[in-house]
Design a protein around this motif. Sequence first.
Motif, PDB file in Angstrom:
ATOM      1  N   ASP A  23       0.857  -1.189   0.000  1.00 27.49           N
ATOM      2  CA  ASP A  23       0.000   0.000   0.000  1.00 27.49           C
ATOM      3  C   ASP A  23       0.892   1.238   0.000  1.00 27.49           C
ATOM      4  OD1 ASP A  23      -1.789   2.042   0.391  1.00 27.49           O
ATOM      5  OD2 ASP A  23      -2.643   1.231   2.236  1.00 27.49           O
ATOM      6  N   LEU A  24       1.017   1.865  -1.148  1.00 32.71           N
ATOM      7  CA  LEU A  24       1.910   3.010  -1.292  1.00 32.71           C
ATOM      8  C   LEU A  24       1.333   4.295  -0.693  1.00 32.71           C
ATOM      9  CD1 LEU A  24       3.156   2.382  -4.932  1.00 32.71           C
ATOM     10  CD2 LEU A  24       4.202   1.678  -2.779  1.00 32.71           C
ATOM     11  N   THR A  25       0.100   4.240  -0.193  1.00 33.87           N
ATOM     12  CA  THR A  25      -0.527   5.438   0.359  1.00 33.87           C
ATOM     13  C   THR A  25      -0.269   5.605   1.851  1.00 33.87           C
ATOM     14  OG1 THR A  25      -2.621   4.308   0.834  1.00 33.87           O
ATOM     15  CG2 THR A  25      -2.377   5.325  -1.352  1.00 33.87           C
ATOM     16  N   LEU A  26       0.387   4.656   2.477  1.00 32.79           N
ATOM     17  CA  LEU A  26       0.664   4.769   3.908  1.00 32.79           C
ATOM     18  C   LEU A  26       1.620   5.926   4.160  1.00 32.79           C
ATOM     19  CD1 LEU A  26       1.190   1.067   5.004  1.00 32.79           C
ATOM     20  CD2 LEU A  26      -0.772   2.523   5.492  1.00 32.79           C
ATOM     21  N   GLU A  27       1.301   6.715   5.144  1.00 36.75           N
ATOM     22  CA  GLU A  27       2.152   7.849   5.478  1.00 36.75           C
ATOM     23  C   GLU A  27       2.706   7.678   6.881  1.00 36.75           C
ATOM     24  OE1 GLU A  27       0.352  11.633   4.859  1.00 36.75           O
ATOM     25  OE2 GLU A  27      -0.557  11.013   2.974  1.00 36.75           O
ATOM     26  N   GLY A  28       3.888   8.220   7.099  1.00 38.18           N
ATOM     27  CA  GLY A  28       4.466   8.225   8.433  1.00 38.18           C
ATOM     28  C   GLY A  28       5.123   6.917   8.841  1.00 38.18           C
ATOM     29  N   GLN A  29       5.201   5.955   7.931  1.00 37.15           N
ATOM     30  CA  GLN A  29       5.861   4.696   8.257  1.00 37.15           C
ATOM     31  C   GLN A  29       6.963   4.440   7.247  1.00 37.15           C
ATOM     32  OE1 GLN A  29       3.840   1.198   9.323  1.00 37.15           O
ATOM     33  NE2 GLN A  29       2.052   2.244  10.122  1.00 37.15           N
ATOM     34  N   SER A  30       8.022   3.844   7.716  1.00 43.09           N
ATOM     35  CA  SER A  30       9.129   3.493   6.845  1.00 43.09           C
ATOM     36  C   SER A  30       8.982   2.021   6.473  1.00 43.09           C
ATOM     37  CB  SER A  30      10.446   3.735   7.586  1.00 43.09           C
ATOM     38  OG  SER A  30      11.511   3.370   6.771  1.00 43.09           O
ATOM     39  N   PHE A  31       8.758   1.747   5.206  1.00 41.79           N
ATOM     40  CA  PHE A  31       8.568   0.375   4.769  1.00 41.79           C
ATOM     41  C   PHE A  31       9.180   0.186   3.387  1.00 41.79           C
ATOM     42  CE2 PHE A  31       4.870   2.784   3.440  1.00 41.79           C
ATOM     43  CZ  PHE A  31       4.723   2.428   2.123  1.00 41.79           C
ATOM     44  N   VAL A  32       9.330  -1.078   3.005  1.00 45.94           N
ATOM     45  CA  VAL A  32       9.803  -1.406   1.664  1.00 45.94           C
ATOM     46  C   VAL A  32       8.647  -2.007   0.881  1.00 45.94           C
ATOM     47  CG1 VAL A  32      12.207  -1.733   2.357  1.00 45.94           C
ATOM     48  CG2 VAL A  32      10.669  -3.675   2.347  1.00 45.94           C
ATOM     49  N   ASN A  33       8.741  -1.909  -0.435  1.00 46.85           N
ATOM     50  CA  ASN A  33       7.678  -2.470  -1.270  1.00 46.85           C
ATOM     51  C   ASN A  33       8.211  -3.052  -2.579  1.00 46.85           C
ATOM     52  OD1 ASN A  33       8.305  -0.163  -2.593  1.00 46.85           O
ATOM     53  ND2 ASN A  33       6.249   0.706  -2.604  1.00 46.85           N
ATOM     54  N   SER A  34       9.524  -3.271  -2.626  1.00 42.98           N
ATOM     55  CA  SER A  34      10.103  -3.887  -3.825  1.00 42.98           C
ATOM     56  C   SER A  34      11.170  -4.897  -3.403  1.00 42.98           C
ATOM     57  CB  SER A  34      10.733  -2.822  -4.728  1.00 42.98           C
ATOM     58  OG  SER A  34      11.941  -2.356  -4.169  1.00 42.98           O
ATOM     59  N   PRO A  35      11.365  -5.927  -4.225  1.00 41.35           N
ATOM     60  CA  PRO A  35      12.402  -6.916  -3.897  1.00 41.35           C
ATOM     61  C   PRO A  35      13.785  -6.289  -3.739  1.00 41.35           C
ATOM     62  CG  PRO A  35      11.024  -7.721  -5.680  1.00 41.35           C
ATOM     63  CD  PRO A  35      10.627  -6.292  -5.435  1.00 41.35           C
ATOM     64  N   THR A  36      14.115  -5.303  -4.566  1.00 40.83           N
ATOM     65  CA  THR A  36      15.426  -4.660  -4.491  1.00 40.83           C
ATOM     66  C   THR A  36      15.632  -3.989  -3.138  1.00 40.83           C
ATOM     67  OG1 THR A  36      15.369  -4.275  -6.865  1.00 40.83           O
ATOM     68  CG2 THR A  36      16.968  -3.004  -5.594  1.00 40.83           C
ATOM     69  N   ASP A  37      14.630  -3.220  -2.685  1.00 41.04           N
ATOM     70  CA  ASP A  37      14.729  -2.570  -1.377  1.00 41.04           C
ATOM     71  C   ASP A  37      14.804  -3.599  -0.254  1.00 41.04           C
ATOM     72  OD1 ASP A  37      14.601  -0.114  -2.630  1.00 41.04           O
ATOM     73  OD2 ASP A  37      12.458   0.188  -2.198  1.00 41.04           O
ATOM     74  N   LEU A  38      14.052  -4.686  -0.400  1.00 41.14           N
ATOM     75  CA  LEU A  38      14.076  -5.752   0.607  1.00 41.14           C
ATOM     76  C   LEU A  38      15.468  -6.372   0.685  1.00 41.14           C
ATOM     77  CD1 LEU A  38      12.568  -7.573   2.645  1.00 41.14           C
ATOM     78  CD2 LEU A  38      11.965  -9.039   0.711  1.00 41.14           C
ATOM     79  N   TYR A  39      16.076  -6.678  -0.454  1.00 41.79           N
ATOM     80  CA  TYR A  39      17.420  -7.264  -0.463  1.00 41.79           C
ATOM     81  C   TYR A  39      18.431  -6.325   0.180  1.00 41.79           C
ATOM     82  CZ  TYR A  39      15.422 -10.415  -4.008  1.00 41.79           C
ATOM     83  OH  TYR A  39      14.644 -11.309  -4.684  1.00 41.79           O
ATOM     84  N   ASP A  40      18.307  -5.035  -0.134  1.00 40.11           N
ATOM     85  CA  ASP A  40      19.236  -4.056   0.451  1.00 40.11           C
ATOM     86  C   ASP A  40      19.120  -4.028   1.974  1.00 40.11           C
ATOM     87  OD1 ASP A  40      20.104  -3.406  -2.094  1.00 40.11           O
ATOM     88  OD2 ASP A  40      18.935  -1.540  -2.206  1.00 40.11           O
ATOM     89  N   LEU A  41      17.890  -4.000   2.477  1.00 40.06           N
ATOM     90  CA  LEU A  41      17.710  -3.973   3.941  1.00 40.06           C
ATOM     91  C   LEU A  41      18.143  -5.276   4.596  1.00 40.06           C
ATOM     92  CD1 LEU A  41      14.414  -2.008   4.598  1.00 40.06           C
ATOM     93  CD2 LEU A  41      16.697  -1.477   5.388  1.00 40.06           C
ATOM     94  N   LEU A  42      17.844  -6.405   3.938  1.00 40.37           N
ATOM     95  CA  LEU A  42      18.306  -7.690   4.495  1.00 40.37           C
ATOM     96  C   LEU A  42      19.823  -7.703   4.597  1.00 40.37           C
ATOM     97  CD1 LEU A  42      15.975 -10.266   2.695  1.00 40.37           C
ATOM     98  CD2 LEU A  42      16.004  -9.730   5.140  1.00 40.37           C
ATOM     99  N   HIS A  43      20.478  -7.199   3.576  1.00 44.04           N
ATOM    100  CA  HIS A  43      21.933  -7.142   3.564  1.00 44.04           C
ATOM    101  C   HIS A  43      22.439  -6.241   4.694  1.00 44.04           C
ATOM    102  CE1 HIS A  43      25.939  -7.489   1.935  1.00 44.04           C
ATOM    103  NE2 HIS A  43      26.064  -6.183   2.005  1.00 44.04           N
ATOM    104  N   GLU A  44      21.802  -5.091   4.892  1.00 44.69           N
ATOM    105  CA  GLU A  44      22.185  -4.177   5.977  1.00 44.69           C
ATOM    106  C   GLU A  44      22.046  -4.856   7.331  1.00 44.69           C
ATOM    107  OE1 GLU A  44      20.409  -0.297   6.279  1.00 44.69           O
ATOM    108  OE2 GLU A  44      20.572  -0.027   4.111  1.00 44.69           O
ATOM    109  N   VAL A  45      20.920  -5.512   7.556  1.00 45.19           N
ATOM    110  CA  VAL A  45      20.670  -6.142   8.856  1.00 45.19           C
ATOM    111  C   VAL A  45      21.643  -7.284   9.091  1.00 45.19           C
ATOM    112  CG1 VAL A  45      18.975  -7.463  10.191  1.00 45.19           C
ATOM    113  CG2 VAL A  45      18.241  -5.472   8.889  1.00 45.19           C
ATOM    114  N   VAL A  46      21.945  -8.045   8.062  1.00 49.57           N
ATOM    115  CA  VAL A  46      22.874  -9.180   8.185  1.00 49.57           C
ATOM    116  C   VAL A  46      24.283  -8.678   8.508  1.00 49.57           C
ATOM    117  CG1 VAL A  46      24.023 -11.001   6.879  1.00 49.57           C
ATOM    118  CG2 VAL A  46      21.537 -10.763   6.778  1.00 49.57           C
ATOM    119  N   GLN A  47      24.672  -7.553   7.923  1.00 46.21           N
ATOM    120  CA  GLN A  47      25.999  -7.014   8.132  1.00 46.21           C
ATOM    121  C   GLN A  47      26.162  -6.369   9.505  1.00 46.21           C
ATOM    122  OE1 GLN A  47      28.511  -7.544   6.037  1.00 46.21           O
ATOM    123  NE2 GLN A  47      27.056  -8.679   4.808  1.00 46.21           N
ATOM    124  N   ALA A  48      25.065  -5.936  10.108  1.00 47.99           N
ATOM    125  CA  ALA A  48      25.123  -5.245  11.418  1.00 47.99           C
ATOM    126  C   ALA A  48      25.484  -6.181  12.532  1.00 47.99           C
ATOM    127  CB  ALA A  48      23.783  -4.582  11.692  1.00 47.99           C
TER     128      ALA A  48
END
Length: 99
Positions: free
Chosen positions: A74-99
């Motif tokens: 739902d791209l209309t949500l405001e005030g929340q930080s979320f992902v909605n594409s596989p590319t963004d999901l992979y980037d965040l997974l990579h960030e969390v794994v590296q932390a």
Amino acid sequence: MQVHRIMIIGSNVTTVQRVSSYCLKKTPYIFPYYGVPTDEEMNLFAPNIIVLCLPLPENFQHQICQPYILWSEDLTLEGQSFVNSPTDLYDLLHEVVQA
């Protein structure tokens, strides 16, 4: 190499399955969960990372101790930080794994 367990939680079966298929490209240790898991169920799988597929009950994410990512189609949500594409999901997974 450390193995990471990812739990995908959501009430929409189609969304949970789609996000699970994206996560399978990063690790074979995926646990899709339809609905809201109990503490026992969370402890049983012991995920390193959780992907929360919106919508979920209000403030559910505040009960989680593990790192989590919010997924929304739902791209209309405001005030929340979320992902909605596989590319963004992979980037965040990579960030969390590296932390």
